[in-house]
Design a protein around this motif. Structure first.
Motif, PDB file in Angstrom:
ATOM      1  N   GLU A 190     -61.595 -44.050 -47.896  1.00  0.00           N
ATOM      2  CA  GLU A 190     -61.750 -43.888 -46.452  1.00  0.00           C
ATOM      3  C   GLU A 190     -60.695 -44.721 -45.747  1.00  0.00           C
ATOM      4  O   GLU A 190     -60.266 -45.770 -46.254  1.00  0.00           O
ATOM      5  CB  GLU A 190     -63.160 -44.304 -46.016  1.00  0.00           C
ATOM      6  CG  GLU A 190     -64.259 -43.465 -46.647  1.00  0.00           C
ATOM      7  CD  GLU A 190     -65.628 -43.796 -46.098  1.00  0.00           C
ATOM      8  OE1 GLU A 190     -65.702 -44.204 -44.918  1.00  0.00           O
ATOM      9  OE2 GLU A 190     -66.606 -43.647 -46.837  1.00  0.00           O
ATOM     10  N   GLU A 219     -60.350 -41.462 -38.152  1.00  0.00           N
ATOM     11  CA  GLU A 219     -61.129 -40.507 -38.928  1.00  0.00           C
ATOM     12  C   GLU A 219     -61.630 -39.424 -37.990  1.00  0.00           C
ATOM     13  O   GLU A 219     -61.882 -39.690 -36.798  1.00  0.00           O
ATOM     14  CB  GLU A 219     -62.312 -41.192 -39.619  1.00  0.00           C
ATOM     15  CG  GLU A 219     -61.925 -42.180 -40.693  1.00  0.00           C
ATOM     16  CD  GLU A 219     -63.132 -42.774 -41.375  1.00  0.00           C
ATOM     17  OE1 GLU A 219     -64.267 -42.365 -41.019  1.00  0.00           O
ATOM     18  OE2 GLU A 219     -62.968 -43.641 -42.250  1.00  0.00           O
ATOM     19  N   GLY A 262     -66.545 -41.785 -36.629  1.00  0.00           N
ATOM     20  CA  GLY A 262     -65.126 -41.513 -36.735  1.00  0.00           C
ATOM     21  C   GLY A 262     -64.392 -41.895 -35.475  1.00  0.00           C
ATOM     22  O   GLY A 262     -64.859 -42.721 -34.674  1.00  0.00           O
TER      23      GLY A 262
END
Length: 318
Positions: free
Chosen positions: A134, A158, A187
Motif C-alpha cells: 500500500e 490512494e 483513500g
C-alpha cells in the motif's frame, strides 16, 4: 572411417604399444574387456572381423597409471582434493562469484515480491527499490552489499473508496445539526504514516526474507574474500621481483628483507578460515617461487616464522 582407424590401433600391438601420454581414459563403470569371450558389437569390417563401437573401444583401451603425476607437479608433492573426504556432511559450502551473486540477489527480490513488495525501479548504483503493498507503507531498498533500508513517503495517494459505517469526522458529536458526509471513505491524499504504524509491516517483510538476505550476504562476503585471495600471488610477485611492499611502505631492497616481509605477512594471518586460506596461498607461492630461486628460505627463517604462530602451522608443506 574413424571407427576403422580405432579398430586398427587396438588390433595392432605394434601401433598400440605407445599410447599418447596425454590420452584420457573415459570411465565406463565396467571391468576392462581383457579375457572376455563376448564378441564386441559393431559393424562388419574386413576379413569378416567386427569393428568395435566407441563404447567397447573405450573398455578395451589401456588404462592410465594412477601413480603417474600430472605435468608440472613437483616430485614429492601430494595432491590435495578440492573437496576433502573428511568434510563433514553438514558443512556449509558457500558458492561465490558473479553468477552466484546474481542468483542470490534474484532470490531476495522474489522473496520481497511474495510479500507484496513490488520492484519499483533498479538504480544505476545497483540499488533495488521496492514499493509497499500500500502507498502509505513507503519503500524498501536493497543495496548492492545486501543491506535493507526503508523510507517513508511524505505524501501518498490512494483511490477514494467508500466503507461501511457512520461518518467518522467527529463533528456530529459537537453539533447535532451537522449532516456530515453520506458515509465513510478511505483513500485520497494522505500524509506520512507514523513509525509505530509502519514498524509491524517492516518487521514482517524482514522476517519473511531473512534467509534469502543472509544467503546473499554470505555469497557477497565469500566473493570478496576469493577476489582478495586471487590477487595475493601477484602482490607477492611484485614484492619479490620489484620490491613493492605488501603494506604500502617504501621499496624493499634485498632478498633477505623481501623474504622477511613475506614471512611476517604469513605469520600474522589470523587462525580463522579466511586466514588459513590466505596462508595456504602464501605457502604455495613460497614453494613455487622463493624455494626455486637463488635466494631460498633458510631453516632458521622457517623456524622463526613458525614459532610466531600458536597453531603449529609451518610456512612450507612438509
Amino acid at each position: 572411417m574413424r571407427s576403422l582407424l580405432l579398430w586398427l590401433v587396438l588390433a595392432t600391438p605394434a601401433l598400440a604399444a605407445d599410447p599418447p601420454a596425454d590420452a584420457e581414459d573415459e570411465p565406463s563403470g565396467e571391468p576392462a574387456g581383457e579375457g572376455s569371450t563376448e564378441e564386441p558389437a559393431g559393424e562388419g569390417g574386413p576379413d569378416g572381423l567386427r569393428i568395435p563401437d566407441p563404447a567397447d573401444a573405450a573398455k578395451l583401451a589401456p588404462k592410465a597409471d594412477p601413480s603417474t603425476r600430472p605435468p608440472g607437479v613437483p616430485e614429492g608433492w601430494t595432491e590435495v582434493p578440492l573437496e576433502p573426504e573428511d568434510l563433514a556432511d553438514d558443512a556449509e559450502v558457500i558458492v561465490w562469484g558473479t553468477a552466484a551473486t546474481r542468483a542470490a540477489r534474484a532470490s531476495v527480490v522474489r522473496a520481497f515480491e511474495e510479500q507484496g513488495w513490488e520492484v519499483r525501479r533498479r538504480k544505476n548504483n545497483g540499488d533495488v527499490v521496492f514499493k509497499g503493498p500500500e502507498g502509505w507503507m513507503g519503500s524498501a531498498r536493497l543495496s548492492p552489499d545486501g543491506l535493507i533500508s526503508f523510507r517513508r513517503r511524505l505524501l501518498s495517494w490512494e483511490p477514494v473508496t467508500p466503507v461501511e459505517g457512520p461518518p467518522s469526522d467527529g463533528f456530529g458529536a459537537l453539533d447535532p445539526d451537522y449532516r456530515g458526509t453520506a458515509g465513510n471513505t478511505r483513500g485520497g491524499l494522505q500524509g506520512p504514516a507514523s513509525t509505530r504504524k509502519l514498524e509491524p509491516h517492516r518487521r514482517e517483510v524482514l522476517e519473511a526474507t531473512d534467509d534469502e538476505v543472509r544467503h546473499l550476504r554470505r555469497v557477497l562476503a565469500e566473493t570478496q574474500l576469493q577476489q582478495q585471495i586471487a590477487v595475493i600471488p601477484d602482490r607477492l610477485d611484485a614484492l619479490w621481483n620489484h620490491g613493492a611492499s605488501l603494506t604500502g611502505g617504501p621499496p624493499v631492497g634485498t632478498p633477505e628483507a623481501r623474504r622477511a616481509e613475506v614471512l611476517d605477512y604469513w605469520a600474522t594471518r589470523p587462525a580463522t578460515r579466511e586466514g588459513r586460506l590466505v596462508m595456504a596461498v602464501v605457502e604455495d607461492w613460497l614453494g613455487a617461487v622463493v624455494q626455486q630461486s637463488e635466494h631460498p628460505l633458510t631453516q632458521a627463517e622457517l623456524e622463526a616464522a613458525a614459532a610466531r604462530r600458536s597453531d603449529g602451522r609451518w610456512p612450507l608443506p612438509r
